[in-house]
Write an enzyme that holds these catalytic residues in place. Structure first.
Site, PDB file in Angstrom:
ATOM      1  N   CYS A 290       0.797  -1.231   0.000  1.00 30.80           N
ATOM      2  CA  CYS A 290       0.000   0.000   0.000  1.00 30.80           C
ATOM      3  C   CYS A 290       0.835   1.289   0.000  1.00 30.80           C
ATOM      4  O   CYS A 290       0.498   2.221  -0.728  1.00 30.80           O
ATOM      5  CB  CYS A 290      -1.028  -0.001   1.113  1.00 30.80           C
ATOM      6  SG  CYS A 290      -0.692  -1.131   2.434  1.00 30.80           S
ATOM      7  N   ARG A 319       8.360 -11.258   4.359  1.00 29.60           N
ATOM      8  CA  ARG A 319       8.286 -11.081   5.807  1.00 29.60           C
ATOM      9  C   ARG A 319       9.102 -12.178   6.464  1.00 29.60           C
ATOM     10  O   ARG A 319       8.924 -13.355   6.167  1.00 29.60           O
ATOM     11  CB  ARG A 319       6.831 -11.155   6.292  1.00 29.60           C
ATOM     12  CG  ARG A 319       6.006 -10.001   5.737  1.00 29.60           C
ATOM     13  CD  ARG A 319       4.558 -10.091   6.172  1.00 29.60           C
ATOM     14  NE  ARG A 319       3.763  -9.100   5.445  1.00 29.60           N
ATOM     15  CZ  ARG A 319       2.438  -8.994   5.536  1.00 29.60           C
ATOM     16  NH1 ARG A 319       1.774  -9.812   6.324  1.00 29.60           N
ATOM     17  NH2 ARG A 319       1.795  -8.078   4.838  1.00 29.60           N
ATOM     18  N   GLN A 337       0.643 -11.490  -2.927  1.00 31.88           N
ATOM     19  CA  GLN A 337      -0.717 -11.034  -2.661  1.00 31.88           C
ATOM     20  C   GLN A 337      -1.393 -10.625  -3.958  1.00 31.88           C
ATOM     21  O   GLN A 337      -0.756 -10.002  -4.816  1.00 31.88           O
ATOM     22  CB  GLN A 337      -0.691  -9.834  -1.716  1.00 31.88           C
ATOM     23  CG  GLN A 337      -0.075 -10.157  -0.367  1.00 31.88           C
ATOM     24  CD  GLN A 337       0.043  -8.936   0.513  1.00 31.88           C
ATOM     25  OE1 GLN A 337       0.349  -7.844   0.031  1.00 31.88           O
ATOM     26  NE2 GLN A 337      -0.183  -9.109   1.801  1.00 31.88           N
ATOM     27  N   ASP A 339      -3.241  -8.148  -4.581  1.00 32.24           N
ATOM     28  CA  ASP A 339      -3.551  -6.960  -3.796  1.00 32.24           C
ATOM     29  C   ASP A 339      -4.267  -5.907  -4.637  1.00 32.24           C
ATOM     30  O   ASP A 339      -4.042  -5.813  -5.838  1.00 32.24           O
ATOM     31  CB  ASP A 339      -2.223  -6.378  -3.286  1.00 32.24           C
ATOM     32  CG  ASP A 339      -2.399  -5.661  -1.963  1.00 32.24           C
ATOM     33  OD1 ASP A 339      -3.542  -5.558  -1.478  1.00 32.24           O
ATOM     34  OD2 ASP A 339      -1.385  -5.192  -1.419  1.00 32.24           O
ATOM     35  N   HIS A 341      -5.883  -1.637  -4.198  1.00 35.26           N
ATOM     36  CA  HIS A 341      -6.150  -0.470  -3.373  1.00 35.26           C
ATOM     37  C   HIS A 341      -7.044   0.503  -4.113  1.00 35.26           C
ATOM     38  O   HIS A 341      -6.755   0.862  -5.243  1.00 35.26           O
ATOM     39  CB  HIS A 341      -4.834   0.221  -2.985  1.00 35.26           C
ATOM     40  CG  HIS A 341      -3.989  -0.642  -2.100  1.00 35.26           C
ATOM     41  ND1 HIS A 341      -2.899  -1.330  -2.557  1.00 35.26           N
ATOM     42  CD2 HIS A 341      -4.116  -0.961  -0.786  1.00 35.26           C
ATOM     43  CE1 HIS A 341      -2.380  -2.038  -1.560  1.00 35.26           C
ATOM     44  NE2 HIS A 341      -3.090  -1.834  -0.484  1.00 35.26           N
ATOM     45  N   LYS A 422     -13.137  -3.751   8.930  1.00 37.39           N
ATOM     46  CA  LYS A 422     -12.785  -4.667   7.852  1.00 37.39           C
ATOM     47  C   LYS A 422     -13.769  -5.812   7.724  1.00 37.39           C
ATOM     48  O   LYS A 422     -14.578  -6.055   8.613  1.00 37.39           O
ATOM     49  CB  LYS A 422     -11.386  -5.227   8.069  1.00 37.39           C
ATOM     50  CG  LYS A 422     -11.251  -6.012   9.362  1.00 37.39           C
ATOM     51  CD  LYS A 422      -9.866  -6.633   9.496  1.00 37.39           C
ATOM     52  CE  LYS A 422      -9.740  -7.367  10.811  1.00 37.39           C
ATOM     53  NZ  LYS A 422      -8.510  -8.103  10.962  1.00 37.39           N
ATOM     54  N   HIS A 468      -8.258  -1.561   1.087  1.00 36.58           N
ATOM     55  CA  HIS A 468      -7.314  -2.637   0.748  1.00 36.58           C
ATOM     56  C   HIS A 468      -8.127  -3.900   0.494  1.00 36.58           C
ATOM     57  O   HIS A 468      -9.064  -4.175   1.238  1.00 36.58           O
ATOM     58  CB  HIS A 468      -6.384  -2.967   1.919  1.00 36.58           C
ATOM     59  CG  HIS A 468      -5.704  -1.790   2.536  1.00 36.58           C
ATOM     60  ND1 HIS A 468      -4.411  -1.457   2.252  1.00 36.58           N
ATOM     61  CD2 HIS A 468      -6.135  -0.879   3.435  1.00 36.58           C
ATOM     62  CE1 HIS A 468      -4.063  -0.393   2.960  1.00 36.58           C
ATOM     63  NE2 HIS A 468      -5.088  -0.019   3.686  1.00 36.58           N
TER      64      HIS A 468
END
Length: 604
Positions: A290, A319, A337, A339, A341, A422, A468
RNA sequence: GCCGACGUAGCUCAGCUGGCUAGAGCGCCGCUUUCGUAAAGCGGAGGUCGGGAGUUCAAGUCUCCCCGUCGGCUCCA
C-alpha cells in the site's frame, strides 16, 4: 442427542486422569493447567524428564487403569488461604500462582481486560483416587465415564502462553463420547494427511524448496506456476470488470517509506534489510504494497472526478517470520498477494465494497467453496484513529453491502484494525475445515499519514479513503488450501495439464495422429501432452489417472480410421459415466468452452 | 526463537545394541515387445548416508555445532 456439556466434562475429566497418570509415572511433577480444547484436552507439566511421543502408550496404559478403577470425582471447597497453603506445601508453585490470581482478580485469564472483576474467596479441589487438583469443576461422576480417548502429541508450551515464562511439557489427547466418534475423528485426520498440500505438491510436481535458497521460500515448477497464474489472473479479471487497473512497483524501497507510513516500528524484525553497496540508503524488502501504491496516487493532483482510483497488482511481499512458524505453502517468507487499493470518497465506499463482494462471491463459487464473512467494527475505546462519524458511516456501508450480497455474516466489535473496519472472509473446504482467505479493509489512517488529497467540487482539498483488498489473500496460502480442498483434482480451467493423449503403439501413423491433436489443442491454448512412451496402454492410463489429468484420449487404429475419439474423463468431473464418440474438433471446442466458462463439471 | 521428533538414491522407505564393496520398490536409461482403457519382460546407471568438527582400530549408526523438515508453543483452576 448428546448433551453438549457431557463431552466437555468427559474431556476435562480425562485431563485430570492424564495428570494422575503422569504423577504416578514421573517424579517431581509440577502441574500447570489442563483445559478442554476442540476435539479433546491437554495438560501442561513441568518435569525434569522429557516426555516423547513414544512414552504416550505407557501413559495411556496407566490412564486406562485409573479409568477402570472408576474413582468418583470428589469435590472439596476451601478458602483461599487454606487452598494456597495446601498447594504450597504440595510443592505446586503454578497452582499457587493460579490461586493467588483468583484471589486478586477473580480470574486466571492473563488477557482479561480491565480490573473490574473482584477476587474470589473460595476455590474448589477435585480428588480422584490419590490425585487431587485445583479445579473449577465440570466433571463426570467417576473415572469410568470418560468415553473414548487417545493421547496424540506432546509439545513444549510456555506457562500461560508467555515466552518469558518457563516452558512446560504439554500432552494432548483427543476424546469423544464413543469409540465410533473417536474413530471418525481419527479418519478425518487421516484424510487430511492424504490431502496435505506438501505431499500433493511433491507428488504432482507443483512447487519445491531448496536448502540453498532458504526456508519458507518456495519455488514453483511449470505446473505450479500454471496454478498460480490461473487463480491470480481470475482474481484480477474479476476486479478489472469494475475498473481496476494494473500497476507495478519494485520489491524494495528505502526505509523512509515505512517511517512515513508508520510501519517501520510495527514490522520490526520481520523486515528483511538489504544493504546497498553503492549508496548509503537503507533498503528493505517490501512487507506490504500500500505505501508504494499511495506514491502512484500522490504523483499528480487528483480531482473528485477521478475517484475512485483503483489499483491492482499481484506481487510478492517479504516477511521474516519466526523460523519455527514456517509451514509448507501456508506460512512462507515470500508472500504473493493479489492486492488492490481503491482511493475513493466517503460516499463511494458502499459501491466499492459491493463490487469487491461480488468479485469474492464469483471467485469462491468457481472454486466451489462456501464463503462466510466476519465484519470487524471498532468499540468505544480510543484505540482507533480517524473520525468517529466516518467510522460509523463506513461500518454501516460495509454491513449494507454484505446484506445486499446475501452473505452469511457475523459482526464483532473491537476486532477492527486501528486504522479502519474490515471484512474477513472464511472459506469452508471439502472436508469441512474453515480457512481465512480474502479480506477487505478500510483505511482512514494511511491517506492521512501520506497526506493524500483530492480536490472537491468547491475546489477544496479533501482526504480520500483507502480500501485494501486481496481476494485470494495470498497466492501461496490460497494454494495450500485449494490443493487440500481439491486433493489435487483441479477443475479443467485450473488443471496444469488438461488433456493427455496416449498412443497405443509407436507406429508412424499413430504418432502423427497424436501430434496432430496436440497441435490443434495448443493452437486453442489448451494444455495438452502426448504420452508416446513404449509402455502398455494400461500403464499409460494409470499414469494419467495418478497425474489427475481431466481428459485422456487413447489413440490407435480405431481413432485414426474413424478420425474421432472417445474421451476418458476424470471421475469427479463427469455427470454421466457414458462418453460418446466425437470428432477431435468437437472435443477440443467443447473443452475450450469449458475452460472459458470455468465449469465445475464436464458436459462430455 | 523455544520444546520434541526427524534428515539414507529423483520419490517412499529398510539398515538391530558402531564392524564385509549401504539395500528394496517406484521413477530414470537401454534392449526386447508394438500392446486398446489403472502396473509387459530383461538389463543398467544412480548415494562422499543434510553439512562440519570430534570420539574410536573402525561411524549411516555415538557426541557437539550448523542447515533444513515435521508436530506443537492461541484454547486459562
Amino acid at each position: 442427542m448428546a448433551d453438549p456439556s457431557k463431552i466437555s466434562n468427559q474431556r476435562h475429566s480425562l485431563a485430570h486422569i492424564l495428570a494422575y497418570a503422569v504423577k504416578d509415572l514421573y517424579k517431581d511433577v509440577k502441574f500447570g493447567v489442563g483445559p478442554v480444547i476442540e476435539d479433546g484436552f491437554y495438560y501442561d507439566f513441568d518435569l525434569k524428564e522429557t516426555i516423547s511421543e513414544t512414552d504416550l502408550a505407557k501413559i495411556e496404559k496407566r490412564m486406562n487403569e485409573i479409568i477402570k478403577q472408576d474413582f468418583p470425582f470428589a469435590r472439596e471447597d476451601l478458602d483461599i488461604k487454606t487452598a494456597s497453603g495446601r498447594t504450597k506445601k504440595a510443592g505446586q508453585p503454578y497452582k499457587t500462582e493460579l490461586i493467588n490470581d483468583l484471589a486478586k482478580k477473580g480470574t486466571t485469564d492473563t488477557k482479561a481486560k480491565g480490573g473490574s472483576s473482584e477476587g474470589v474467596k473460595n476455590v474448589s479441589f477435585y480428588t480422584i483416587g490419590e490425585f487431587e487438583d485445583l479445579c473449577r469443576g465440570g466433571h463426570v461422576a467417576s473415572t469410568g465415564q470418560v468415553g473414548a480417548f487417545q493421547l496424540n502429541k506432546v509439545s513444549g508450551a510456555y506457562w500461560r502462553g508467555n515466552e518469558k515464562n518457563p516452558q512446560m511439557q504439554r500432552i494432548y489427547g483427543v476424546a469423544f463420547n464413543t469409540k465410533e466418534e473417536l474413530k471418525k475423528h481419527l479418519e478425518l485426520l487421516e484424510e487430511a494427511k492424504k490431502r496435505d498440500h506438501r505431499k500433493i505438491g511433491q507428488e504432482m510436481d507443483l512447487f519445491v524448496f531448496s536448502d540453498l535458497v532458504g526456508s519458507g521460500l518456495p519455488m514453483f515448477t511449470p505446473k505450479g506456476t500454471i496454478l498460480r497464474d490461473q487463480l491470480s489472473n481470475f482474481s484480477n479479471e474479476l476486479r478489472e470488470r469494475y475498473g481496476y487497473q494494473k500497476v507495478w512497483i519494485p520489491h524494495v524501497t528505502k526505509k523512509e517509506l515505512y517511517e512515513a507510513s508508520g510501519h517501520w516500528s510495527k514490522f520490526g524484525d520481520e523486515l528483511f534489510l538489504v544493504t546497498s553497496q553503492e549508496t548509503n540508503d537503507e533498503i528493505v524488502m517490501k512487507p506490504m504494497n500500500c505505501p508504494h501504491h499511495t506514491r502512484i496516487y500522490a504523483a499528480r493532483p487528483r480531482s473528485y472526478r477521478d475517484l475512485p482510483i483503483r489499483y491492482l497488482e499481484t506481487t510478492t511481499v517479504y516477511r521474516d517470520e519466526k523460523s519455527g512458524e514456517l509451514v509448507g505453502l501456508s506460512r512462507v517468507r515470500s508472500i504473493t498477494q493479489d492486492d488492490s487499493h481503491v482511493f475513493c470518497r466517503d460516499d463511494q465506499i458502499e459501491v466499492e465494497i459491493n463490487n469487491l463482494l461480488l468479485a469474492a462471491s464469483d471467485l469462491y463459487k468457481a472454486v466451489e467453496m462456501n464463503l462466510k464473512v466476519r465484519l470487524s467494527y471498532r468499540d468505544e475505546s480510543d484505540a482507533y484513529l480517524g473520525d468517529q462519524k466516518l467510522w460509523q458511516s463506513a461500518q454501516s456501508q460495509l454491513k449494507k453491502a454484505v446484506e445486499a450480497n446475501k452473505l452469511e455474516f457475523v459482526e464483532e466489535e473491537g476486532e477492527a484494525a486501528f486504522y479502519g473496519p474490515k471484512i474477513d472472509f472464511m472459506a469452508t473446504d471439502a472436508i469441512g475445515r474453515e480457512h481465512q482467505v480474502a479480506t477487505v479493509q478500510l483505511d482512514f489512517v494511511m491517506p492521512e499519514r501520506f497526506g493524500l488529497v483530492y480536490t472537491d467540487t468547491a475546489g477544496a482539498e479533501r482526504r480520500p479513503v483507502m480500501i485494501h483488498c486481496a481476494l485470494l489473500g495470498s497466492v501461496e496460502r490460497f494454494l495450500s488450501v485449494y490443493i487440500e480442498h481439491t486433493a489435487g483434482r483441479f477443475p479443467i480451467w485450473v488443471a496444469p495439464e488438461q488433456i493427455r493423449i496416449i498412443t497405443v503403439n509407436q507406429e508412424d501413423q499413430t504418432t502423427e495422429f497424436a501430434s496432430g491433436i496436440l497441435e490443434q489443442a495448443r493452437g486453442l491454448k489448451l494444455r495438452a501432452e502426448v504420452d508416446n512412451n513404449n509402455e502398455s496402454v494400461g500403464k499409460k492410463i494409470r499414469r494419467a489417472e495418478l497425474d489427475k489429468v481431466p481428459y485422456t484420449l487413447v489413440i490407435g487404429e480405431k481413432e485414426i480410421n474413424s478420425n474421432s475419439i472417445t474421451p476418458r474423463v476424470r471421475k469427479d468431473l463427469e455427470v454421466a459415466p457414458d462418453h460418446t464418440e466425437m470428432s477431435v474438433e468437437n472435443f477440443l471446442k467443447t473443452v475450450k468452452n469449458e475452460v472459458k466458462s470455468r465449469v465445475q463439471k464436464t458436459s462430455l
